[in-house]
Enzyme design. Structure first.
Site, PDB file in Angstrom:
ATOM      1  N   GLU A 177      25.873  28.689  -0.932  1.00 18.63           N
ATOM      2  CA  GLU A 177      26.273  29.596   0.293  1.00 18.63           C
ATOM      3  C   GLU A 177      27.594  29.155   0.547  1.00 18.63           C
ATOM      4  O   GLU A 177      28.594  30.040   0.621  1.00 18.63           O
ATOM      5  CB  GLU A 177      25.354  30.090   1.166  1.00 18.63           C
ATOM      6  CG  GLU A 177      25.753  31.177   2.251  1.00 18.63           C
ATOM      7  CD  GLU A 177      24.743  31.259   3.327  1.00 18.63           C
ATOM      8  OE1 GLU A 177      23.601  30.980   3.124  1.00 18.63           O
ATOM      9  OE2 GLU A 177      25.585  31.389   4.412  1.00 18.63           O
ATOM     10  N   SER A 313      15.955  23.533   0.333  1.00 21.29           N
ATOM     11  CA  SER A 313      16.025  24.523   1.245  1.00 21.29           C
ATOM     12  C   SER A 313      16.634  24.507   2.766  1.00 21.29           C
ATOM     13  O   SER A 313      15.866  23.928   3.449  1.00 21.29           O
ATOM     14  CB  SER A 313      14.736  25.638   1.381  1.00 21.29           C
ATOM     15  OG  SER A 313      14.927  26.290   2.368  1.00 21.29           O
ATOM     16  N   SER A 314      18.025  24.732   2.850  1.00 21.76           N
ATOM     17  CA  SER A 314      18.523  24.514   4.246  1.00 21.76           C
ATOM     18  C   SER A 314      17.668  24.849   5.485  1.00 21.76           C
ATOM     19  O   SER A 314      17.494  24.181   6.471  1.00 21.76           O
ATOM     20  CB  SER A 314      19.858  25.014   4.396  1.00 21.76           C
ATOM     21  OG  SER A 314      20.333  24.982   5.578  1.00 21.76           O
TER      22      SER A 314
HETATM   23  S1  SF4 Z   1      18.066  33.219   5.084  1.00 25.23           S
HETATM   24 FE1  SF4 Z   1      17.567  35.327   4.115  1.00 25.23          FE
HETATM   25  S2  SF4 Z   1      18.197  36.920   5.302  1.00 25.23           S
HETATM   26 FE2  SF4 Z   1      19.399  35.027   6.096  1.00 25.23          FE
HETATM   27  S3  SF4 Z   1      21.331  35.088   5.006  1.00 25.23           S
HETATM   28 FE3  SF4 Z   1      19.884  33.820   3.856  1.00 25.23          FE
HETATM   29  S4  SF4 Z   1      19.007  35.583   2.320  1.00 25.23           S
HETATM   30 FE4  SF4 Z   1      20.054  36.480   4.142  1.00 25.23          FE
END
Ligand code: SF4
Length: 399
Positions: A177, A313-314
């Site tokens: 991301e 998983s952050s």
């Molecule tokens: S944690 Fe879930 S809701 Fe939040 S940005 Fe990531 S995919 Fe979207």
């Protein structure tokens, strides 16, 4: 010859009803539904499990997984690919493989050979501008599951670049991301970004803003985390804050305030409006899960806490950090980590979330007798069936 125009699905593929049963069978848990209905508490003999009031699949992950199943149904005769992990949960990714979905990140795949007959699913955390352009140029059919909360961050980063602000991104530089978000800054020729991992790194950058410093040392320290050609003497004159959506909310806010203070100290209060920007780009699902676990820790007397989710998983790692500050905490990837009532495999809290392999084994993790109060939560990429299996295993070990 011009490239074929890609077909991009961003709002589903009209197969939602067709896959609903399949998704429920794969990821739902009747036990978890019962625990929810029982005020998020489950008692069995000497064991009481307290489940956080917000946990597990978030709206973005729910949608991404749904679209992946819809894509498989919608294009039965075609190759369907994911660019990489759809979310950071090994079980979900493995299931998608068994559905026949292939992963372009596998060494056996050839992303450069894709064409108009191929379908590519983009994950919830998005892909870089370069990757998107390549797939579009290849004419692939794209199923874009990029979460709306991630798109919101991108919008701000693009605006910063357009208005001549460097994006300071609170995030993990290797996380998909953050890489995708940073690439948005480069949509404009003078767009710049700098990724800071935590308060310590933010503090170093703020010191440089206030007093300048050793330019070469700065460039070496942040080499993997900044845009090409970054010059701290020029590119920190106007900054805008953003964050990876799954960071620790309190830390993101604090980092924003650190930069505000540094810019004020360097340029004066009256210059802040023209030199500093900040927008709330924290994802509400992440925030709700963090708030719920803080409330759980405040209101229940817990002997230990289990946090379930992928080691890369952050948001799960950050839930574990919150819990570990208050109570003995084990971050486990799945129920298989609970080897017995004696032994548990877990990721030490605070280890880098990008290193999936870091794992420890702790003995005597469950008291052998007496009442036991266990707190439980799960990251945004952990399905309910996994949470349900963790509860079942706890029950067995406490018999
Ligand atoms: S944690 Fe879930 S809701 Fe939040 S940005 Fe990531 S995919 Fe979207």
């Amino acid at each position: 010859m011009s490239s074929p125009q890609p077909l991009i699905f961003r709002k589903g593929l009209d197969m939602k009803d067709a896959v609903a049963g399949e998704l429920a069978a794969a990821y739902d848990s009747a036990l978890v539904d019962r625990v929810r209905g029982n005020d998020f508490t489950h008692s069995s003999g000497r064991l009481v499990v307290h489940l956080a009031r917000e946990f597990g699949f978030c709206y973005g992950v729910d949608r991404a997984v749904d679209y992946a199943y819809q894509a498989r149904r919608r294009f039965p005769g075609r190759n369907v690919f994911l660019t990489g992990e759809i979310i950071h949960n090994p079980h979900v990714n493995d299931r998608l493989r068994t559905e026949g979905i292939r992963f372009l990140s596998d060494p056996t795949e050839h992303p450069d050979q894709l064409g108009p007959d191929d379908v590519v699913i983009l994950p919830a955390f998005g892909v870089t501008v370069t990757e998107m352009a390549r797939l579009s140029n290849q004419g692939c059919t794209l199923v874009d599951t990029t979460c709306g909360s991630v798109l919101n961050v991108w919008k701000n980063v693009v605006r910063y670049a357009r208005e001549g602000f460097t994006s300071i991104i609170h995030g993990k530089v290797k996380h998909e991301e953050t890489r995708a978000t940073a690439s948005q800054a480069l949509k404009y020729p003078h767009g710049r970004y700098l990724v800071v991992l935590d308060r310590e790194e933010a503090g170093m950058v703020c010191d440089y803003i206030r007093h300048g410093g050793d330019r070469e040392a700065f460039l070496t320290r942040f080499a993997p985390a900044m845009s090409p050609g970054f010059d701290p003497d020029v590119d920190l004159e106007r900054v805008g804050c953003a964050n990876q959506t799954t960071m620790l909310m309190s830390e993101s806010l604090e980092i924003g305030e650190m930069f505000r203070a540094a810019m004020r100290d360097r340029y004066g209060e009256e210059a802040l409006a023209s030199r500093f920007r900040a927008f709330d780009t924290i994802c509400s699902a992440t925030q709700e899960r963090q708030d719920a676990v803080i409330a759980l820790l405040e209101h229940e007397r817990l002997d230990l806490m289990l946090v379930v989710g992928g080691y890369n998983s952050s948001n799960t790692c950050n839930l574990a950090r919150i819990c570990a500050a208050k109570v003995r905490t084990y971050h486990i990837a799945d129920p298989e980590c609970m080897l017995s009532g004696e032994e548990i495999r877990h990721r030490p809290v605070g280890a880098p979330s990008t290193t999936a392999g870091v794992e420890a084994v702790t003995r005597s993790w469950l008291p052998g007798s007496g009442p036991l109060s266990v707190g439980l939560t799960a990251g945004a990429s952990t399905p309910n069936n996994i949470v349900g299996e963790v509860i079942r295993k706890l029950e067995r070990f406490c018999e």
